[in-house]
Motif scaffolding. Structure first.
Motif, PDB file in Angstrom:
ATOM      1  N   GLY A  72       0.820  -1.210   0.000  1.00 31.34           N
ATOM      2  CA  GLY A  72       0.000   0.000   0.000  1.00 31.34           C
ATOM      3  C   GLY A  72       0.855   1.262   0.000  1.00 31.34           C
ATOM      4  N   LEU A  73       1.873   1.260   0.853  1.00 35.64           N
ATOM      5  CA  LEU A  73       2.737   2.441   0.934  1.00 35.64           C
ATOM      6  C   LEU A  73       3.476   2.652  -0.388  1.00 35.64           C
ATOM      7  N   ALA A  74       3.826   1.551  -1.056  1.00 37.14           N
ATOM      8  CA  ALA A  74       4.587   1.661  -2.298  1.00 37.14           C
ATOM      9  C   ALA A  74       3.724   2.105  -3.473  1.00 37.14           C
ATOM     10  N   THR A  75       2.404   2.052  -3.315  1.00 36.47           N
ATOM     11  CA  THR A  75       1.523   2.425  -4.420  1.00 36.47           C
ATOM     12  C   THR A  75       0.668   3.633  -4.054  1.00 36.47           C
ATOM     13  N   GLY A  76       1.131   4.386  -3.075  1.00 37.78           N
ATOM     14  CA  GLY A  76       0.475   5.641  -2.731  1.00 37.78           C
ATOM     15  C   GLY A  76      -0.871   5.497  -2.059  1.00 37.78           C
ATOM     16  N   CYS A  77      -1.151   4.328  -1.478  1.00 34.72           N
ATOM     17  CA  CYS A  77      -2.456   4.131  -0.836  1.00 34.72           C
ATOM     18  C   CYS A  77      -2.460   4.724   0.560  1.00 34.72           C
ATOM     19  N   CYS A 109      -5.543  -1.144   2.534  1.00 34.81           N
ATOM     20  CA  CYS A 109      -4.988  -0.057   1.723  1.00 34.81           C
ATOM     21  C   CYS A 109      -6.073   0.466   0.794  1.00 34.81           C
ATOM     22  N   MET A 110      -6.268   1.773   0.807  1.00 29.14           N
ATOM     23  CA  MET A 110      -7.325   2.377  -0.012  1.00 29.14           C
ATOM     24  C   MET A 110      -6.760   3.553  -0.818  1.00 29.14           C
ATOM     25  N   GLY A 111      -7.247   3.675  -2.059  1.00 33.92           N
ATOM     26  CA  GLY A 111      -7.033   4.892  -2.838  1.00 33.92           C
ATOM     27  C   GLY A 111      -5.610   5.281  -3.173  1.00 33.92           C
ATOM     28  N   GLY A 112      -4.910   4.475  -3.931  1.00 33.41           N
ATOM     29  CA  GLY A 112      -3.549   4.841  -4.353  1.00 33.41           C
ATOM     30  C   GLY A 112      -3.474   5.107  -5.838  1.00 33.41           C
ATOM     31  N   ASN A 113      -2.284   5.192  -6.348  1.00 33.37           N
ATOM     32  CA  ASN A 113      -2.141   5.332  -7.806  1.00 33.37           C
ATOM     33  C   ASN A 113      -0.723   4.970  -8.251  1.00 33.37           C
ATOM     34  N   LEU A 114      -0.617   4.607  -9.505  1.00 33.14           N
ATOM     35  CA  LEU A 114       0.683   4.350 -10.125  1.00 33.14           C
ATOM     36  C   LEU A 114       0.760   5.191 -11.396  1.00 33.14           C
ATOM     37  N   ASP A 115       1.891   5.882 -11.576  1.00 35.76           N
ATOM     38  CA  ASP A 115       2.086   6.659 -12.800  1.00 35.76           C
ATOM     39  C   ASP A 115       2.764   5.792 -13.848  1.00 35.76           C
ATOM     40  N   LEU A 116       2.237   5.852 -15.040  1.00 40.82           N
ATOM     41  CA  LEU A 116       2.830   5.079 -16.132  1.00 40.82           C
ATOM     42  C   LEU A 116       3.451   6.020 -17.139  1.00 40.82           C
ATOM     43  N   GLU A 117       4.646   5.662 -17.600  1.00 45.51           N
ATOM     44  CA  GLU A 117       5.273   6.414 -18.673  1.00 45.51           C
ATOM     45  C   GLU A 117       5.179   5.517 -19.894  1.00 45.51           C
ATOM     46  N   VAL A 118       4.309   5.896 -20.809  1.00 49.15           N
ATOM     47  CA  VAL A 118       4.064   5.048 -21.975  1.00 49.15           C
ATOM     48  C   VAL A 118       4.846   5.623 -23.149  1.00 49.15           C
ATOM     49  N   SER A 119       5.700   4.788 -23.755  1.00 48.26           N
ATOM     50  CA  SER A 119       6.520   5.326 -24.847  1.00 48.26           C
ATOM     51  C   SER A 119       6.669   4.283 -25.943  1.00 48.26           C
ATOM     52  N   GLY A 120       7.266   4.699 -27.026  1.00 47.30           N
ATOM     53  CA  GLY A 120       7.561   3.780 -28.127  1.00 47.30           C
ATOM     54  C   GLY A 120       6.297   3.183 -28.714  1.00 47.30           C
ATOM     55  N   ASN A 121       6.359   1.921 -29.101  1.00 44.52           N
ATOM     56  CA  ASN A 121       5.224   1.253 -29.728  1.00 44.52           C
ATOM     57  C   ASN A 121       3.999   1.252 -28.829  1.00 44.52           C
ATOM     58  N   ALA A 122       4.250   1.072 -27.502  1.00 46.63           N
ATOM     59  CA  ALA A 122       3.140   0.987 -26.562  1.00 46.63           C
ATOM     60  C   ALA A 122       2.289   2.243 -26.616  1.00 46.63           C
ATOM     61  N   ALA A 123       2.934   3.399 -26.883  1.00 51.31           N
ATOM     62  CA  ALA A 123       2.197   4.657 -26.894  1.00 51.31           C
ATOM     63  C   ALA A 123       1.269   4.736 -28.099  1.00 51.31           C
ATOM     64  N   GLY A 124       1.579   3.987 -29.138  1.00 52.26           N
ATOM     65  CA  GLY A 124       0.825   4.053 -30.375  1.00 52.26           C
ATOM     66  C   GLY A 124      -0.614   3.619 -30.243  1.00 52.26           C
ATOM     67  N   GLU A 125      -0.916   2.762 -29.243  1.00 57.63           N
ATOM     68  CA  GLU A 125      -2.287   2.252 -29.113  1.00 57.63           C
ATOM     69  C   GLU A 125      -3.253   3.327 -28.626  1.00 57.63           C
ATOM     70  N   ARG A 126      -2.685   4.355 -27.996  1.00 56.77           N
ATOM     71  CA  ARG A 126      -3.581   5.369 -27.436  1.00 56.77           C
ATOM     72  C   ARG A 126      -3.728   6.485 -28.447  1.00 56.77           C
ATOM     73  N   ALA A 127      -4.859   6.495 -29.132  1.00 59.13           N
ATOM     74  CA  ALA A 127      -5.051   7.446 -30.213  1.00 59.13           C
ATOM     75  C   ALA A 127      -5.287   8.848 -29.682  1.00 59.13           C
TER      76      ALA A 127
END
Lengths: 512, 505
Positions: A72-77, A109-127
């Protein structure tokens, strides 16, 4: 069916994940002192408690609570100071009590978040990049994925259905139950429906796995089932705000399967909707070999699990001291590690990311850095030669016989030009083979590179004198011949000449 | 030693006799079995007798005595014949919960309360009859036939720990253990004229006791005297790492037997005495006991428990909900009664459970299953927990004013078999005991002689603050001294026949 890329031009996919992780690094089960383990003889790691014998009572495993608080602590919960265990009642033979002990509306553990850095080919799926921030990297973006909760529960046993069709209980001649896994502590992370592409989902799971591995709370083996992921996915027309009907996807037991399963399901739903049909709320099974999802069961009404507070376990109160003690144990997480590698040690972003995501490798890296500050050669050795060797031989770093001292020394030899990078590979394989220190290997095999410029100069002159026609051609404009001269010099130094110096001297002599 | 000689002995008598070498522990065990063999066919307190185990335990006690130890050095219950309600696991014995479902079930481990009693040197005589899974107030729901009240064989011994109360009243076991979820120790103790104590929830470990309502169940002792109950509780109380609801207990209950009540404040609850359906003889007996306490120097305080009337309703929500879930494990897969005729697993579950459980058990399971279902949960289970909080607060406030409360145990004396056929009326027989389980406090039933009208034993209930069960012992022991002449044992079978056949009470 249309391609994913095309579908996502018209439709927005809304994806949420449920990630079950067995806390395999603990010694004992969630509510009894039976050992946790994979592959033991069936029904040998059992006792009255995990077999649900009449009169047996659960006692919570404190170490498991520490693990979930770490997660929980590692994922901002937010870590809830008071939470309760609940009973989820349903009949199935893999659950010896016919209820699963889990948590209710308030999880640890309640209410956390993870930030994703999407790049390269993976970024292409998000129009459409709504809700994301572009990164410096071209076409990449940053997005934040909400975590609804992480709760604690116990795992069920394993069943094998013999006879009948496709290994299911209905129609089976008989079924076998192994309760070894029953009562293994499990944490379930539920995300908000914030993921928009299969690539994001895969990235999220990869990142979560890196965090859990860094926390050392699980071996996170998707193959052995200690990390399991279900996906909920629905489609809505681009621009719409209402959610569509979702399906729940199971059996995605690798990162590739998670991606491909979701991608297939998105395309399938698009086809249904575009054909004027409706998506049924159902559980679907991903079949990796057939590359399709099939319906497992249609949910007409929600299951009634008759959830109520577990009366055998008092509400669990976590003190500030407990939470702070766990926080103090929190290791450096992959994101922070990556930043440190870039900012402090000047590693390229891709290398920093790669190292930070592999807890074993990065610990090794950090230890080597305390002995030798040549970060880039160390990182290169670990990410290239060492990783290639480990992968090729299927061994773990810890069991390779390599030490941070050895790698630090090797990097130092590289950095001060004692050996070339080609020689470094040779030394490395000899280190693994013999366990000897790199300096000893270099001395024994006479592998030092020749960096004496006077000696090299003499050899260069000798080579030029022996090839007057080639020299003339070079000076006539055929500069590609430089490689030929380097090769000749190398040959005469038995491959130990310092390539950088050889180049330098050759240029000086040829260009004047 | 004859069975009759044995039957009147208390724990202190046994320890004195053993110390003085008047008899051996083996003689005690044999005398107990002589008594059981002679009379239990008429009473049916035991579902299983374990003579071999008792004799082995007796031999160990005799050996230790032979080495020069005194009984107290061997254990607080050295040589004391004991019997256990059949929802308590004791390795090598059956644990049937008086249910067809568990008819052939042999326990693979021992409950903490049982092992503590055995470690204290008690001699295990066997397992006692009860209402099936403790669902009942008369022992009539036992799948193996009811137990008779030793005072009148046509009457129930109360329940659900009817076998435990009857075994002590009939002089089979010197002490016995029972469990109490809504009155299952105190009501049968009252019906059988013995002392029965349900301690505060958490005083005795529940590990190994087959659960009915996990948040309500508590194990406690039966004995002929308050002293026997106190010393037995001393032996079984305390924190058990295997039950995380159990607590560390500092007090030694038997140290409070002679403390007296002078200067203590004792609460009386007028509303309980005026409640509908309470027999006049019960009101009379309770009033008399209250007067005795005042004579002994206690200060009486009138107490209101405004929410206690809602306890029964809350109990019949919380109890069945927990029971429904606790009894789910009896699914015929790993152990227990099984019918193999089903076409699939679902039918096997249904048939095995439909025929393995008796009607009252099925009723409670169905009730719990309904009450917990979605949409219904918030109408019943949730408010019931709120009521529970209010009742707990009522008692907490009451015990800020007083050291103990005295109330009736049951609205009436033991009834005849079949007399109460309607489940709701049966449930009403626990109106004075249930609030105590809801609040979690301790309560004891003390015999105060035979009812003026019924001629049957009656008890009064002494309750105390949470984890101050020593208050209960102190008040009960003092009050007990006001009744020096009441029978500590039911009349023997011969006496009973003479009494009832002659029409003289």
């Amino acid at each position: 069916m249309r391609e994913l890329q095309a579908v996502l031009q018209d439709w927005e996919a809304v994806i949420g994940l449920e990630v079950h992780t067995e806390l395999t690094t603990l010694n004992t089960k969630m509510f009894c002192s039976c050992p946790i383990g994979f592959g033991a003889e069936p029904n040998t790691h059992v006792c009255p408690v995990c077999l649900g014998m009449p009169g047996a009572l659960p006692v919570p495993n404190r170490a498991a609570i520490e693990s979930i608080v770490l997660a929980g602590l590692a994922t901002g919960c937010e870590i809830m100071k008071r939470s309760m265990f609940y009973r989820k009642n349903y009949f199935y033979p893999d659950m010896s009590k016919n209820f699963q002990t889990t948590q209710g509306p308030v999880a640890f553990c309640m209410g956390g978040n993870l930030d994703l850095e999407v790049s390269g080919n993976a970024a292409g799926e998000r129009a459409v990049l709504a809700g994301t921030r572009p990164t410096v990297e071209e076409g990449g973006y940053l997005t934040s994925i909400g975590i609804t909760r992480i709760h604690m529960e116990e795992d069920a046993g394993k069943m094998i259905h013999v006879g009948g069709t496709d290994g299911r209980i209905s129609g089976a001649a008989y079924s076998l139950v192994d309760y070894n896994r029953c009562g293994t502590p499990l944490i379930e992370l539920v995300t908000e429906p914030d993921l928009r592409t299969p690539a994001e989902a895969r990235l999220f799971l990869q990142k979560l796995r890196q965090i859990y591995l860094t926390l050392a709370i699980s071996d996170c083996s998707m193959e052995e089932g200690s990390l399991r992921c279900d996906g909920n996915v629905s489609l809505r027309p681009r621009g719409a705000t209402e959610l569509g009907t979702k399906t729940e996807l199971k059996n995605m037991n690798s990162f590739k399967n998670l991606h491909d399963g979701l991608a297939y399901e998105i395309c399938r739903q698009a086809e249904v909707l575009e054909g004027g049909g409706t998506v049924l709320q159902e559980t679907r099974h991903w079949e990796p070999t057939a590359k399709r999802t099939i319906s497992m069961r249609v949910k007409e009404t929600a299951d009634d699990y008759r959830l109520f507070p577990e009366p055998d376990l008092a509400p669990y109160d976590l003190t500030d001291e407990f939470i702070e003690a766990v926080r103090a144990r929190l290791p450096e997480l992959p994101d922070a590690k990556k930043r440190r590698y870039i900012e402090l040690w000047g590693l390229p972003a891709a290398d920093a990311d790669n190292l930070a995501g592999q807890p074993g490798l990065s610990t090794f890296f950090d230890e080597a850095l305390t002995l030798c500050d040549k970060a880039r050669p160390i990182a290169n050795l670990l990410l290239n030669e060492v990783s290639a060797h480990l992968n090729a031989n299927g061994i773990a770093l810890a069991k390779s016989g390599l030490t941070p001292q050895g790698i630090a020394e090797l990097a130092a030899l590289l950095a001060d030009d004692t050996i070339s990078s080609k020689q470094a590979k040779e030394v490395l394989s000899l280190m693994i083979e013999s366990g000897k220190a790199p300096s000893l290997i270099v001395a024994e095999h006479g592998l030092q590179q020749v960096s004496d410029s006077d000696a090299l100069e003499a050899i260069v002159l000798e080579v030029l004198a022996a090839n007057p026609d080639k020299v003339a051609e070079y000076r006539g404009g055929k500069t590609g011949l430089l490689g030929f001269f380097v090769g000749q010099v190398m040959k005469m130094t038995k491959g130990q000449g310092n390539p950088r110096l050889i180049n330098e001297i050759l240029r000086k002599r040829l260009d004047n | 030693m004859t069975g009759a000689d044995y039957s009147s002995l208390g724990v202190a008598d046994i320890q004195a006799g053993l110390a003085a070498r008047e008899f051996s522990a083996c003689e005690l065990a044999r005398a107990a079995f002589e008594r059981i063999e002679a009379e239990d066919e008429h009473i049916h307190a035991f579902l299983e007798t374990t003579f071999e185990l008792a004799l082995k335990a007796a031999q160990r006690v005799d050996e230790a005595l032979g080495e020069g130890l005194v009984p107290q050095q061997i254990g607080a219950l050295a040589g004391v014949p004991i019997a256990f309600k059949d929802n308590m696991n004791q390795a090598q014995t059956h644990t049937t919960c008086a249910s067809r479902m568990l008819k052939d079930y042999v326990a693979p481990f021992t409950a903490t309360c049982v092992s503590k009693a055995l470690e204290a040197g008690a001699l295990p005589l066997g397992k006692l009859n009860m209402d099936e899974f403790a669902f009942g107030s008369s022992t009539e729901t036992s799948s193996f036939g009811p137990t008779s009240n030793p005072w009148d064989l046509d009457r129930v011994p109360g329940g659900s720990s009817g076998g435990s109360a009857a075994a002590v009243a009939a002089g089979f076991a010197t002490v016995a253990l029972g469990s109490d979820t809504g009155g299952s120790i105190r009501q049968p103790a009252s019906f059988c004229g013995v002392v029965g104590l349900k301690p505060t929830y958490g005083v005795v470990s529940r590990y190994g006791v087959v659960a009915f309502g996990s948040s309500l169940d508590q194990v406690g002792p039966f004995g002929k005297t308050v002293a026997d109950v106190a010393v037995t509780l001393d032996a079984i109380a305390g924190r058990d790492p295997q039950d995380c609801t159990s607590q560390r207990i500092e007090a030694r209950f038997s140290d409070f037997l002679d403390a007296g009540v002078k200067g203590t404040r004792i609460g009386v609850v007028p509303a309980f005495l005026e409640a509908k359906g309470v027999e006049a003889e019960v009101v009379h007996a309770t009033t008399e006991a209250i007067a005795h306490l005042e004579e002994l120097g206690a200060q009486l305080v009138e107490i209101e428990l405004p929410n206690a009337a809602a306890a029964l309703a809350a109990y019949y929500v919380i109890g069945p909900c927990e029971a429904f879930s606790n009894l789910s494990r009896f699914d015929s897969v790993r152990y227990g009664y099984r019918e193999d005729g089903g076409r699939d697993l679902g039918e096997q579950y249904e048939q095995s459970r439909a025929h393995g459980f008796g009607p009252e058990t099925v009723r409670r399971i169905m009730l719990g299953s309904y009450l917990l279902s979605s949409g219904v949960y918030h109408m019943y289970y949730y408010p019931a927990q709120q009521v529970r909080t209010l009742i707990t607060q009522d008692y907490a406030q009451a015990f800020e004013q007083v050291d103990a409360l005295i109330t009736p145990v049951s609205p009436r004396a033991a009834f005849k078999f079949g007399e109460i056929a309607d489940p709701t009326s049966m449930y009403l027989s626990d109106i004075f005991t249930i609030p105590i389980n809801i609040a979690g406090n301790g309560g004891l039933s003390l015999p105060v002689g035979l009812g003026k009208t019924s001629g049957l034993p009656l008890g009064v209930q002494i309750t105390g603050p949470q984890f101050k069960d020593e208050n209960i012992i102190r008040v009960a022991a003092a009050l007990e001294s006001c009744y020096p002449n009441i029978a500590r044992l039911a009349p023997s079978l011969g006496e009973k026949r003479a009494r009832f056949e002659g029409g003289v009470r």
